[in-house]
Design a protein around this motif. Sequence first.
Motif, mmCIF file in Angstrom:
data_model
loop_
_atom_site.group_PDB
_atom_site.id
_atom_site.type_symbol
_atom_site.label_atom_id
_atom_site.label_comp_id
_atom_site.label_asym_id
_atom_site.label_seq_id
_atom_site.Cartn_x
_atom_site.Cartn_y
_atom_site.Cartn_z
ATOM 1 N N ARG A 112 -0.172 6.313 -4.649
ATOM 2 C CA ARG A 112 -1.449 6.128 -5.338
ATOM 3 C C ARG A 112 -1.636 7.172 -6.433
ATOM 4 N N TYR A 161 -4.821 5.070 3.282
ATOM 5 C CA TYR A 161 -5.401 4.313 2.169
ATOM 6 C C TYR A 161 -6.885 4.055 2.421
ATOM 7 N N ASN A 170 0.076 4.962 6.809
ATOM 8 C CA ASN A 170 -0.306 4.949 5.406
ATOM 9 C C ASN A 170 -1.517 4.058 5.161
ATOM 10 N N GLU A 171 -1.622 2.966 5.936
ATOM 11 C CA GLU A 171 -2.800 2.107 5.783
ATOM 12 C C GLU A 171 -4.070 2.889 6.129
ATOM 13 N N LEU A 228 0.823 -1.211 0.000
ATOM 14 C CA LEU A 228 0.000 0.000 0.000
ATOM 15 C C LEU A 228 0.858 1.263 0.000
ATOM 16 N N ASP A 257 -8.834 7.207 1.906
ATOM 17 C CA ASP A 257 -8.970 7.578 0.492
ATOM 18 C C ASP A 257 -9.893 6.642 -0.282
ATOM 19 N N THR A 258 -10.044 5.414 0.209
ATOM 20 C CA THR A 258 -10.910 4.454 -0.497
ATOM 21 C C THR A 258 -12.219 4.250 0.258
#
Length: 341
Positions: free
Chosen positions: A134, A296, A292-293, A130, A299-300
């Motif tokens: 991105r 992620y 960062n997870e 991840l 963001d998703t």
Amino acid sequence: MSRHFLLSAAARRLSVREVLGMSDAQAFERFRAMRWGREGEAVCPACGVAEQPWFLPSRRQWRGRACGHTVSVTSGRMFAHRKLPLQVYLGAIAIYSTAAKGLSALQRSRDRDVQYKRAFVMMHKIRERLMVPRDATAPSGEVQRDGASTNGSVRPENRADERVDRRLAENQNPDQRCVLVMRETHPADDPLGRVGGKRTLTVIIGRENQTDVGAPAARFIAPGATLSADASDAYDLRHGRYARRRVNHQHADRAADGTTDKQAEAYFSRFRRMQIGQHHTFGVSRPARYANEAAYREDTRRGSNGAIFDDILAKCARTRPHRDRCGDRQGNTARPELLAA
Ligand SMILES: [Zn+2]
């Protein structure tokens, strides 16, 4: 009040039960399609010669016409040298995809009856994937910044007369780190009507001060962006590259001119729930991966679990493992990571 996205049918595009029940051939096809696409392999995965390799159906492997090397669907990628059937890896990614607040290795180890160490390594392999950026462009427009400390707690002594002043630098935990978030927001006139956070960058810094906070901004954020933050002087700007907006939370959540850092705080809402509910502590060698997870997952947040599954699977199936990160189980802990984007 509108219904939460995760309650809608659009959020459910993947059945973990189906993934876990896949046959060997189905799991292989899924991996193959994710690695090379529907057209198949145009070049030899072993030597790169532009000649379609022989397919060996009984072994589900390929052999290069020129080089004679045999490669599998996971060779040279995240799950190379795997010891378990492909379904196990697909299942791990499926369960991970649906865990909106993250998934601890302990839970995974009990869910699947595997050793903690094996679950820990697999979770970190996914988290490492991840870390692949991105979006390569620099955040622009309105970018909200905020920071939160992690690994910072110091347990007070039992007896009051033995307790120390935990605000003093010499009494603080040397492992303390600060997660800095830089969150680009959707513009007010977004053509698709999207609102809230658009893209989230996280960086692990030492302390929330001007030097540590300023450097990542100069490195990652596009000149001309507007930086919003709370009233902390760590977010003061020492140059004129960015426009600046501040909100003082002692007076209001949202300033009279509309300035807010709500999207940066929303990131930390998820991050803290991940910490308190799943991981408890992030350690010192891998906090960037957890930060960062959470980015992620923010963001998703409006993506279906099927889309997230496909995205993570594609990352695992296509990209090579980083040499520094091989041998996690053999004690090769990653070098301290400072950046995640
Ligand atoms: Zn070859």
